[in-house]
Structure formats: structure tokens, C-alpha cells
Design a protein around this motif. Structure first.
Motif, PDB file in Angstrom:
ATOM      1  N   CYS A  41       0.811  -1.222   0.000  1.00 20.33           N
ATOM      2  CA  CYS A  41       0.000   0.000   0.000  1.00 20.33           C
ATOM      3  C   CYS A  41       0.843   1.271   0.000  1.00 20.33           C
ATOM      4  N   ASN A 209      -3.844   2.871   0.968  1.00 21.66           N
ATOM      5  CA  ASN A 209      -4.164   1.815   0.016  1.00 21.66           C
ATOM      6  C   ASN A 209      -3.699   2.261  -1.360  1.00 21.66           C
ATOM      7  N   GLN A 214      -6.191   7.073   2.642  1.00 24.22           N
ATOM      8  CA  GLN A 214      -7.640   6.910   2.630  1.00 24.22           C
ATOM      9  C   GLN A 214      -8.317   7.712   3.737  1.00 24.22           C
ATOM     10  N   GLN A 215      -7.671   7.776   4.901  1.00 19.19           N
ATOM     11  CA  GLN A 215      -8.235   8.516   6.035  1.00 19.19           C
ATOM     12  C   GLN A 215      -7.149   8.707   7.085  1.00 19.19           C
ATOM     13  N   ASN A 228     -14.659   5.500   4.024  1.00 17.27           N
ATOM     14  CA  ASN A 228     -15.069   4.777   2.816  1.00 17.27           C
ATOM     15  C   ASN A 228     -15.117   3.272   3.104  1.00 17.27           C
ATOM     16  N   ARG A 335     -17.623   5.921  -0.939  1.00 15.73           N
ATOM     17  CA  ARG A 335     -17.485   6.932   0.104  1.00 15.73           C
ATOM     18  C   ARG A 335     -18.646   6.871   1.106  1.00 15.73           C
TER      19      ARG A 335
END
Length: 337
Positions: A41, A209, A214-215, A228, A335
Motif C-alpha cells: 500500500c 491503500n 484513505q483517512q 469509505n 465513500r
């Protein structure tokens, strides 16, 4: 100690393979932050870029406000703890701990004092005369931590340092690393594939990822409000139930519904009004609790049950859930809604 800032940081290898794709992240002074995600990732590559072990393809990297693009690892004043321990087998613990200070040209008296201090913090006093082959895995990892600690760097970097240990030792070492961070109040950047490590150690977690973030959020927020479908599925054991609205008798449109197993109650006997009817697919006793996989409307859902729950495969059961616990995700973009 120091802040660490990444601004649109990228790494592209020969042939156009993009391992890190425009990562922007600010790590506060004294923060414990973990980078997590599946293999490949980009989390270890990101750590190597911070360390100076990889050259940036683009973007800006700052440590304590100073741009370090192009600086060597030594110039960045960081220390790194690896998965492999990387101890010198011909040296005893004391000499392994002292080695970075010897290379730096520190006076012998100061080296001895620093080694004694670190050995006391990590409980290594009785092991100073032993060589690595005479140590357990946990003891070797403490020596590797000590060799980083003895330098008093601006930033500590950890690349899956506990992955070679068994489950019991990993749990013990997690506690020791957390206590060490609380004592030092230093900046820790920690790479792991283990969600339990990330959740228990970190002030914030960076979920990656395919080279992208992603967050970024505190552990509880990641778990309760994933941004998501990827984040929702990555955190939690057993994994979150992701199902079609029809499975839960919800009048929704183009969405995927998420419900954590602990938010599903499974029962036997006549189904109360407002519950879902299904059949047992699998029961996994875990001691204090059991995880029960139930087939409902052609889909399988995992629910938590008491430790003494028992039902044979195919037995009828019912599921109750709180609609307020549902998480909704756009079925096209993934999302959160």
C-alpha cells in the motif's frame, strides 16, 4: 523533538510504478502516528522517504520545519527500528547500544552514562554482557529500541518492529512501546499491518491503500466513522458486515450498508417483530463470547453472542440491530454518506 510534514510527497520507480501518490500529512511534535494498510500500500515506502533511505520523486518533506529533501539519513537526525532487529552478533548488548555513539565520536564517559540510562529505562541492566544469540526475541527487540533511543534523535521511525514476535510477546512489547512514548514524549512514526497495534498505540492512524491516504483520524473515529468502504473493511475483527439494503429490509437506493458484528444481536426461538430471520452457518466460540455467522436473504452476516451460545449448522435464528448503528456508503464511489 520535532514535527514532520509531507506535502504532496510522491515516489515513482523505474518503469512508472507509483508506490506513493501525493501524500500530504502533518505529524505534530510528540505525536504517535501509525501508517497501516495491506501489503504494497506504500506505508513502508513512505517511512523510507521520511528516513532518507529512498529519494523523493516529488513533493516536499520537512522535519522540524526544515526541508530535508536530498539530505542523508544521518543529517535528518532520525532513528529507525527495523523488523529484523539488525543487531551486531559479535557485540554484547552494551556495545550494541553504544555503537551509534561511538560512530558519532562521543566521549567514553558520556557513552557509558547514556548506555546505563537507556538500559535502566528498558530493563536491560542484567543483559548488558550478553550477545544477541543469548537473548529472546523480546529482549532483542528491546535492545534494538535502546540503540535508537540512546541517540536521542528528533524522530523515531518503526518499520513493523514486532512482526517477528509471537502473539504474547507482541502484546507485551506493544505495552512497552506505549509506555516508552509516554515517558519520552517524542515523535513516533510507526508502520504496521496489524490493526490492533495501530489502534492501541496511536494518537492518530493513517490508512493507506495503493499509495494513497484513505483517512487520517484517531483510532476510535476510524472505527466508528470510516471514510469509505476500504477503511470500514480494514478495521475490525471480525470484519464489518457489508450488505445490500434488502438484506436488512431497508428502503435504500444505490448504497452499501455496514454494521459491526457487535451491533448485531442473535437469538433463538420464535422471532420477535422487527427482527431478521436466518440460519446458522458457523459458530466460533472465543471464550467470553462467540461469533455466529448467519445466512440471511442469501448473504452471510456475523453477529456477537454469549460465550455459551450453541446452535447446529442450519438451525433457525433471528437477528436484531439498531438502525442508528448503520453506516451508509455510496455503492459506486465507496465513500461514506
Amino acid at each position: 523533538m520535532a514535527t514532520v510534514s509531507l506535502e504532496d510527497v510522491r515516489k515513482v520507480y523505474r518503469g512508472g510504478v507509483a508506490a506513493v501518490k501525493g501524500v500530504t500529512l502533518h505529524i505534530a511534535d510528540g505525536e504517535f502516528i501509525s501508517l497501516v494498510g495491506p501489503s504494497g500500500c506504500g506505508k513502508s515506502t513512505t517511512l523510507n522517504l521520511i528516513a532518507g533511505l529512498e529519494e523523493l520523486s516529488g513533493g516536499t518533506l520537512r522535519i522540524d520545519g526544515a526541508v530535508v529533501n536530498g539530505m542523508s539519513p544521518r543529517e535528518r537526525d532520525i532513528a529507525m527500528v527495523f523488523q529484523s532487529y539488525a543487531l551486531y552478533p559479535h557485540m554484547d548488548v552494551a556495545r550494541n547500544l553504544a555503537f551509534p555513539l561511538v560512530v558519532a565520536g562521543m566521549a567514553r564517559g558520556d557513552i557509558d552514562a547514556r548506555v546505563r540510562e537507556v538500559a535502566s529505562v528498558l530493563g536491560l541492566e542484567a543483559l548488558l554482557s550478553r550477545r544477541p544469540k543469548e537473548l529472546s526475541g523480546g529482549q532483542r527487540q528491546r535492545v534494538a529500541l535502546g540503540r535508537a533511543l540512546v541517540r536521542r534523535p528528533k524522530v523515531f521511525l518503526f518499520d513493523e518492529p514486532l512482526s517477528n514476535l509471537d502473539a504474547a510477546l507482541r502484546t507485551q512489547m506493544r505495552g512497552e512501546i506505549k509506555k516508552l512514548h509516554e515517558q519520552l514524549k517524542a515523535t513516533f512514526i510507526y508502520v504496521t499491518h496489524d490493526q490492533a497495534e495501530a489502534m492501541t498505540l496511536s494518537d492518530r492512524v493513517v490508512v493507506m491503500n495503493q499509495g494513497e491516504v484513505q483517512q487520517v483520524a484517531p483510532p476510535r473515529e476510524l472505527y466508528d466513522a470510516p471514510a469509505n468502504l476500504f477503511v470500514a473493511g480494514f478495521f475490525g475483527s471480525p470484519r464489518i458486515n457489508l450488505v445490500k439494503p434488502a438484506t436488512l429490509a431497508q428502503p435504500e437506493g444505490n448504497v452499501v450498508l455496514g454494521l459491526r458484528p457487535e451491533h448485531l444481536h442473535v437469538g433463538q426461538g420464535p422471532a420477535p417483530a422487527g427482527t431478521l430471520e436466518g440460519r446458522v452457518y458457523l459458530v466460533e466460540p472465543m471464550g467470553a463470547e462467540s461469533w455466529v455467522t448467519v445466512e440471511v436473504a442469501g448473504e452471510r452476516m456475523v453477529a456477537r453472542a454469549p460465550g455459551d451460545f450453541h446452535a447446529p449448522t442450519g438451525a433457525p435464528v433471528w437477528l436484531r440491530y439498531d438502525a442508528a448503528r448503520l453506516r451508509r456508503f455510496d455503492a459506486t464511489s465507496g465513500r461514506a454518506m
